[in-house]
Design an enzyme around this catalytic site. Structure first.
Site, PDB file in Angstrom:
ATOM      1  N   SER A  35       0.812  -1.228   0.000  1.00 54.23           N
ATOM      2  CA  SER A  35       0.000   0.000   0.000  1.00 54.23           C
ATOM      3  C   SER A  35       0.841   1.272   0.000  1.00 54.23           C
ATOM      4  CB  SER A  35      -0.969   0.001   1.192  1.00 54.23           C
ATOM      5  OG  SER A  35      -1.853  -1.101   1.119  1.00 54.23           O
ATOM      6  N   HIS A  91      17.074  18.625  17.795  1.00 50.99           N
ATOM      7  CA  HIS A  91      16.342  17.385  18.092  1.00 50.99           C
ATOM      8  C   HIS A  91      16.027  16.695  16.780  1.00 50.99           C
ATOM      9  CE1 HIS A  91      13.375  14.540  19.650  1.00 50.99           C
ATOM     10  NE2 HIS A  91      12.569  14.936  18.676  1.00 50.99           N
ATOM     11  N   GLY A 116       9.423   9.860  14.927  1.00 54.74           N
ATOM     12  CA  GLY A 116       8.025   9.922  15.324  1.00 54.74           C
ATOM     13  C   GLY A 116       7.289   8.599  15.315  1.00 54.74           C
ATOM     14  N   ARG A 117       8.013   7.518  15.507  1.00 53.96           N
ATOM     15  CA  ARG A 117       7.375   6.200  15.454  1.00 53.96           C
ATOM     16  C   ARG A 117       7.415   5.542  16.827  1.00 53.96           C
ATOM     17  NH1 ARG A 117       9.557   3.358   9.944  1.00 53.96           N
ATOM     18  NH2 ARG A 117       7.557   2.284  10.110  1.00 53.96           N
ATOM     19  N   SER A 119      14.075  13.018  15.330  1.00 53.96           N
ATOM     20  CA  SER A 119      13.349  11.785  15.633  1.00 53.96           C
ATOM     21  C   SER A 119      12.552  11.359  14.408  1.00 53.96           C
ATOM     22  CB  SER A 119      12.409  11.986  16.834  1.00 53.96           C
ATOM     23  OG  SER A 119      11.403  12.938  16.518  1.00 53.96           O
ATOM     24  N   SER A 138      11.046   3.130  16.781  1.00 57.36           N
ATOM     25  CA  SER A 138      11.320   4.493  17.260  1.00 57.36           C
ATOM     26  C   SER A 138      12.816   4.769  17.317  1.00 57.36           C
ATOM     27  CB  SER A 138      10.708   4.678  18.654  1.00 57.36           C
ATOM     28  OG  SER A 138      11.021   5.956  19.156  1.00 57.36           O
ATOM     29  N   ASN A 193      19.061  13.956  20.875  1.00 57.00           N
ATOM     30  CA  ASN A 193      19.184  15.398  21.039  1.00 57.00           C
ATOM     31  C   ASN A 193      20.663  15.760  21.067  1.00 57.00           C
ATOM     32  OD1 ASN A 193      16.278  16.027  21.505  1.00 57.00           O
ATOM     33  ND2 ASN A 193      16.605  14.750  23.307  1.00 57.00           N
TER      34      ASN A 193
END
Length: 382
Positions: free
Chosen positions: A213, A249, A253-254, A251, A259, A263
């Site tokens: 998908s 920072h 976002g998971r 990241s 994840s 920092n």
């Protein structure tokens, strides 16, 4: 300071003659009483006339009263043209060095041609005020982004961040990056020192993976705040024009196990000459609790600093980024990225990207691969 250095202008001779009678009066002038404690107090005065009056007040015989000294607006204006005395002592020399380091460069910088000025508004003539949107990192779209090694099992020393089920990934995907910044505060110290806030987002999109998908495989979010100062010194023929400190920072976002985040505090050093610019960024990672650290060994792969060189030739723009863990043995890892923005037709520009090493994205921080991308360039860093 000898009396011989006292300038014998008509005004100073008149003052000297009036001082011999113990009193000076000047119409519409501001009066101040001078009572020096020692000759050192007189030596510290920058004005020749003030030093002479100070010595008179200190050594004048036959009076116990301080001698009133008049500082007129006319004389104050004349004193502006008197050269400053030679700095006294180590402290004064250090202050002069610091002032020279952050002063405007001797040769007037054209903000329209200076690479660093165009992006960081360093010289006073470059200032555009606050809250104007500017370019930060390059902005591009790469419809074709191929890798030599898919990361089917992202892993980390933290057991909570290790994927045990293989991901069904395609070797070719799309990649795009947006990056903007704006100045929040201008001229913190005199006409120098600006506070910038920036945001960069880069995404890897499995747009050709119809079976899954067409998911976004990885998106990295990178907000930061930077305090940037104009500098003025030369190293190896390059003009050191920028000194900055950044709180960064990054990241994806998971949630676990995918994840990844960290920092950093970065030191920014910017150099340039003609069509060449060089940015050096050593950084320090801010520690996290071991149980919450998604990638405890990220410094040994993504590194402890990077260096990016930029060169403009005609309508072509080249950049080369190098970074390394700065360690030897099994912990010696790094990466290199080459970008080329080139003209196609009119304002349409192409973008070629080649990456080799560790950490092309956060999820791949400890995964080595070669990536090749081709697309269009929307905005460069310089």
């Amino acid at each position: 300071m000898s009396f011989k250095t006292f300038e014998r202008t008509p005004l100073n001779l008149s003052i000297l003659m009036m001082l011999s009678f113990g009193w000076v009066t000047v119409t519409h002038a501001e009066t101040a009483l001078m009572n020096p404690a020692s000759t050192q107090a007189c030596v510290a005065l920058e004005s020749n006339a003030d030093r002479l009056a100070c010595y008179d007040a200190l050594f004048k015989a036959g009076t116990s009263e301080p001698v009133p000294v008049i500082v007129s607006e006319q004389r104050a204006a004349q004193e502006l043209t008197v050269p400053k005395a030679e700095p006294q002592g180590i402290k004064a020399k250090i202050e002069d060095k610091v002032e020279s380091l952050f002063s405007v460069h001797g040769a007037k910088i054209d903000p329209n041609t200076s690479l660093l000025d165009k992006r960081w508004e360093l010289s006073p003539d470059s200032k555009l005020g606050t809250w104007n949107i500017r370019a930060h990192q390059p902005v591009y779209l790469l419809p074709a982004f191929w890798t030599s090694s898919k990361n089917e099992f992202p892993h980390s020393p933290n057991p909570q961040n290790t994927v045990e089920e293989a991901q069904d990934l395609k070797s070719t995907e799309a990649k795009f990056q947006i990056s903007l910044k704006t100045k929040a505060v201008e001229n913190l110290i005199g006409d120098n020192g600006d506070l910038w806030v920036g945001y960069t987002q880069s995404s890897r999109w499995q747009v050709y993976n119809e079976d899954e998908s067409r998911p976004f495989r990885e998106t990295n979010y990178e907000p930061e705040a930077s305090l940037v100062f104009r500098t003025n010194y030369e190293v190896l023929g390059l003009n050191g024009r920028l000194l900055g400190l950044t709180l960064n920072h990054q990241s994806n976002g998971r949630s676990d196990p995918l994840s990844r985040s960290w920092n950093r505090v970065m030191l920014n050093l910017g150099f340039e000459k003609d069509n060449f610019a060089l940015m050096i960024r050593p950084w320090y990672r801010l520690d996290e609790d071991a149980k919450d650290d998604n990638n405890p060994d990220i410094k040994d792969y993504v590194g402890r600093g990077d260096m990016t060189a930029f060169y403009r030739w005609k309508d072509n723009e080249f950049s080369l980024m190098l970074r390394h863990s700065l360690k030897g043995g099994d912990d010696s890892h790094g990466a290199a990225q080459f970008d080329w923005a080139f003209p196609i037709k009119g304002k349409l520009r192409g973008h070629f990207q080649l990456f080799d090493g560790y950490g092309e994205s956060l999820i791949d921080y400890n995964h080595r691969a070669t990536y090749v991308g081709l697309g269009v360039s929307l905005m460069n860093a310089f």
